[in-house]
Design an enzyme around this catalytic site. Structure first.
Site, PDB file in Angstrom:
ATOM      1  N   ASP A   8       0.609  -1.207  -0.091  1.00  0.00           N
ATOM      2  CA  ASP A   8       0.170  -0.047  -0.047  1.00  0.00           C
ATOM      3  C   ASP A   8       1.060   1.146  -0.095  1.00  0.00           C
ATOM      4  O   ASP A   8       2.118   1.389   0.031  1.00  0.00           O
ATOM      5  CB  ASP A   8      -1.161  -0.123   1.168  1.00  0.00           C
ATOM      6  CG  ASP A   8      -0.282   0.165   2.495  1.00  0.00           C
ATOM      7  OD1 ASP A   8       1.008   0.317   2.449  1.00  0.00           O
ATOM      8  OD2 ASP A   8      -1.040   0.386   3.483  1.00  0.00           O
ATOM      9  N   HIS A   9       0.203   2.379   0.262  1.00  0.00           N
ATOM     10  CA  HIS A   9       0.987   3.610   0.248  1.00  0.00           C
ATOM     11  C   HIS A   9       2.248   3.599   1.302  1.00  0.00           C
ATOM     12  O   HIS A   9       3.355   4.224   0.930  1.00  0.00           O
ATOM     13  CB  HIS A   9       0.114   4.818   0.406  1.00  0.00           C
ATOM     14  CG  HIS A   9      -0.784   4.855   1.593  1.00  0.00           C
ATOM     15  ND1 HIS A   9      -1.738   3.861   1.593  1.00  0.00           N
ATOM     16  CD2 HIS A   9      -0.642   5.380   2.754  1.00  0.00           C
ATOM     17  CE1 HIS A   9      -2.475   4.039   2.729  1.00  0.00           C
ATOM     18  NE2 HIS A   9      -1.754   4.642   3.417  1.00  0.00           N
ATOM     19  N   CYS A  65       3.256  -3.191   4.178  1.00  0.00           N
ATOM     20  CA  CYS A  65       2.096  -1.834   4.495  1.00  0.00           C
ATOM     21  C   CYS A  65       2.969  -1.462   5.568  1.00  0.00           C
ATOM     22  O   CYS A  65       4.121  -1.747   5.735  1.00  0.00           O
ATOM     23  CB  CYS A  65       0.924  -2.683   4.845  1.00  0.00           C
ATOM     24  SG  CYS A  65       0.456  -3.559   6.150  1.00  0.00           S
ATOM     25  N   GLY A  66       1.964  -0.730   6.382  1.00  0.00           N
ATOM     26  CA  GLY A  66       2.734  -0.032   7.632  1.00  0.00           C
ATOM     27  C   GLY A  66       3.628  -0.970   8.540  1.00  0.00           C
ATOM     28  O   GLY A  66       4.608  -0.783   9.091  1.00  0.00           O
ATOM     29  N   THR A  67       2.793  -2.003   8.955  1.00  0.00           N
ATOM     30  CA  THR A  67       3.165  -2.903   9.775  1.00  0.00           C
ATOM     31  C   THR A  67       3.495  -4.102   9.123  1.00  0.00           C
ATOM     32  O   THR A  67       3.835  -5.023   9.792  1.00  0.00           O
ATOM     33  CB  THR A  67       1.972  -3.189  10.839  1.00  0.00           C
ATOM     34  OG1 THR A  67       0.633  -3.664  10.276  1.00  0.00           O
ATOM     35  CG2 THR A  67       1.788  -2.085  11.834  1.00  0.00           C
ATOM     36  N   HIS A  98       9.614 -24.241   8.470  1.00  0.00           N
ATOM     37  CA  HIS A  98       8.553 -24.864   9.349  1.00  0.00           C
ATOM     38  C   HIS A  98       7.271 -24.617   8.722  1.00  0.00           C
ATOM     39  O   HIS A  98       6.473 -25.649   8.724  1.00  0.00           O
ATOM     40  CB  HIS A  98       8.606 -24.443  10.764  1.00  0.00           C
ATOM     41  CG  HIS A  98       9.361 -24.882  11.676  1.00  0.00           C
ATOM     42  ND1 HIS A  98       9.514 -25.059  13.060  1.00  0.00           N
ATOM     43  CD2 HIS A  98      10.681 -25.448  11.424  1.00  0.00           C
ATOM     44  CE1 HIS A  98      10.652 -25.488  13.554  1.00  0.00           C
ATOM     45  NE2 HIS A  98      11.333 -25.682  12.599  1.00  0.00           N
ATOM     46  N   HIS A 133       7.049 -31.323   9.286  1.00  0.00           N
ATOM     47  CA  HIS A 133       6.394 -30.066   8.800  1.00  0.00           C
ATOM     48  C   HIS A 133       5.475 -30.023   7.733  1.00  0.00           C
ATOM     49  O   HIS A 133       4.171 -29.454   7.747  1.00  0.00           O
ATOM     50  CB  HIS A 133       7.184 -29.008   8.519  1.00  0.00           C
ATOM     51  CG  HIS A 133       8.296 -28.778  10.117  1.00  0.00           C
ATOM     52  ND1 HIS A 133       8.119 -28.333  11.234  1.00  0.00           N
ATOM     53  CD2 HIS A 133       9.559 -29.011   9.997  1.00  0.00           C
ATOM     54  CE1 HIS A 133       9.044 -28.416  12.014  1.00  0.00           C
ATOM     55  NE2 HIS A 133       9.923 -28.698  11.511  1.00  0.00           N
TER      56      HIS A 133
HETATM   57  C1  RB5 Z   1      -2.304   2.388   6.428  1.00  0.00           C
HETATM   58  O1  RB5 Z   1      -2.139   3.762   7.443  1.00  0.00           O
HETATM   59  C2  RB5 Z   1      -1.925   1.307   7.568  1.00  0.00           C
HETATM   60  O2  RB5 Z   1      -2.911   1.155   8.231  1.00  0.00           O
HETATM   61  C3  RB5 Z   1      -1.410   0.349   6.889  1.00  0.00           C
HETATM   62  O3  RB5 Z   1      -0.286   0.343   6.113  1.00  0.00           O
HETATM   63  C4  RB5 Z   1      -1.034  -1.180   7.583  1.00  0.00           C
HETATM   64  O4  RB5 Z   1      -0.277  -0.844   8.324  1.00  0.00           O
HETATM   65  C5  RB5 Z   1      -2.177  -2.012   8.009  1.00  0.00           C
HETATM   66  O5  RB5 Z   1      -2.190  -3.037   8.528  1.00  0.00           O
END
Ligand code: RB5
Length: 152
Positions: A8-9, A65-67, A98, A133
């Site tokens: 994503d962004h 993505c962010g996380t 695994h 596994h």
């Molecule tokens: C976008 O702001 C954020 O929510 C996304 O990148 C991600 O971290 C979601 O899991």
């Protein structure tokens, strides 16, 4: 290998760097977007990468993505895709050995570029250990009826 990348962004810049590293290492890159830092919805890209891997259009996938969490949840909704988020090298190795993970999730707001690059490399070179596994991985594609929602 042919590796599908999606982000994503929040993950766009790290995805671009990692796709470049994968190409440097001799892999074929299938870039499924996003293509800028303009705001988008991470599920769209998680599904795209999950589908590419599950269909055999790509050997492995990388989602950012962010996380790394939301986009990995989306990829995991595609039957046959096995996505895991790694923030350390040990997890990257073990998700291959695994879990036979075929999609790597990374968080651009969590993991700095040098470590993310090392995690990608570990994910790409580590083989599945098989053996005991294999039975467990097979069960990931065969959830019991009680675990199956109406969408499955
Ligand atoms: C976008 O702001 C954020 O929510 C996304 O990148 C991600 O971290 C979601 O899991």
């Amino acid at each position: 290998m042919r590796i599908a990348f999606g982000a994503d962004h929040a993950g766009f810049e790290l995805k671009t760097l990692l796709a470049g590293r994968a190409a440097e290492l001799g892999h074929e890159v299938l870039d499924l977007g996003t293509s800028s830092t303009a705001s988008v919805d991470y599920p769209d890209f998680g599904y795209a990468v999950g589908e590419a891997v599950a269909s055999g259009r790509a050997d492995r996938g990388v989602v950012v993505c962010g996380t790394g969490i939301g986009i990995s949840i989306a990829a995991n909704r595609v039957r046959g895709a096995r996505a895991g988020v790694a923030t350390d090298l040990f997890s990257a190795q073990l998700m291959r050995e695994h879990n036979d993970a075929n999609v790597l999730g990374l968080g651009a707001r969590v993991t700095a570029v040098p470590l993310a690059t090392a995690i990608l490399e570990a994910f790409l070179i580590t083989p599945f250990a098989g053996g005991r596994h294999q039975r467990r991985v097979d069960k990931l594609d065969a959830p019991p009826p009680s675990a199956q929602g109406e969408s499955r």
